[in-house]
Design an enzyme around this catalytic site. Sequence first.
Site, PDB file in Angstrom:
ATOM      1  CG  HIS A 102      -0.308  -0.068   2.533  1.00  0.00           C
ATOM      2  ND1 HIS A 102       0.107  -1.265   3.080  1.00  0.00           N
ATOM      3  CD2 HIS A 102       0.008   0.886   3.450  1.00  0.00           C
ATOM      4  CE1 HIS A 102       0.634  -1.045   4.268  1.00  0.00           C
ATOM      5  NE2 HIS A 102       0.599   0.259   4.518  1.00  0.00           N
ATOM      6  CG  HIS A 104       0.512   5.680   3.958  1.00  0.00           C
ATOM      7  ND1 HIS A 104      -0.307   5.622   5.060  1.00  0.00           N
ATOM      8  CD2 HIS A 104       1.297   4.575   4.026  1.00  0.00           C
ATOM      9  CE1 HIS A 104      -0.028   4.533   5.768  1.00  0.00           C
ATOM     10  NE2 HIS A 104       0.944   3.881   5.160  1.00  0.00           N
TER      11      HIS A 104
END
Length: 138
Positions: A102, A104
């Site tokens: 992932h 951010h």
Amino acid sequence: MTYDPDNIFAKILRDEIPSIRVYEDEATLVFMDIMPRAPGHVLVIPKTPARNILDASPEQMATVMATVQKLGHAVTKAFDADGVTIQQFNEAAGGQEVFHLHFHVLPRHLDVGLNPPRVMGDMDELQSNAAKIQAALG
Ligand code: AMP
């Protein structure tokens, strides 16, 4: 290190736990970070399994980065931001806590610091920020 299909983001992908979804396409999903370090903090993930950049394929990286850039533009517009911070962590030693790749994406404003870590966001505020980003995505 192997991919754990029961990590929390895999469960979000399968809709086994709730999330505030902002955007998705064939290869990627974007949802609100539940403990936002800034208003409009989102997470961009691939829909296919990868722990982090150390096992991701070039194709996964390419599709995720295209969505990261798209959301960078969207959060800038939605929050009238002066800049954008992109953060990404690999393995526990690299600061990673959830083991599904992932990125951010955080809208930033001049002279405004990040919120403290590990503080749950207000659900109504997260929903309203998601709507702002969706409006900016058009
Ligand atoms: P890291 O692996 O260090 O990038 O940290 C994981 C990030 O996922 C943190 O910013 C958490 O606030 C966020 N997070 C953890 N659980 C959830 C969840 N259920 N929904 C949305 N964000 C989450």
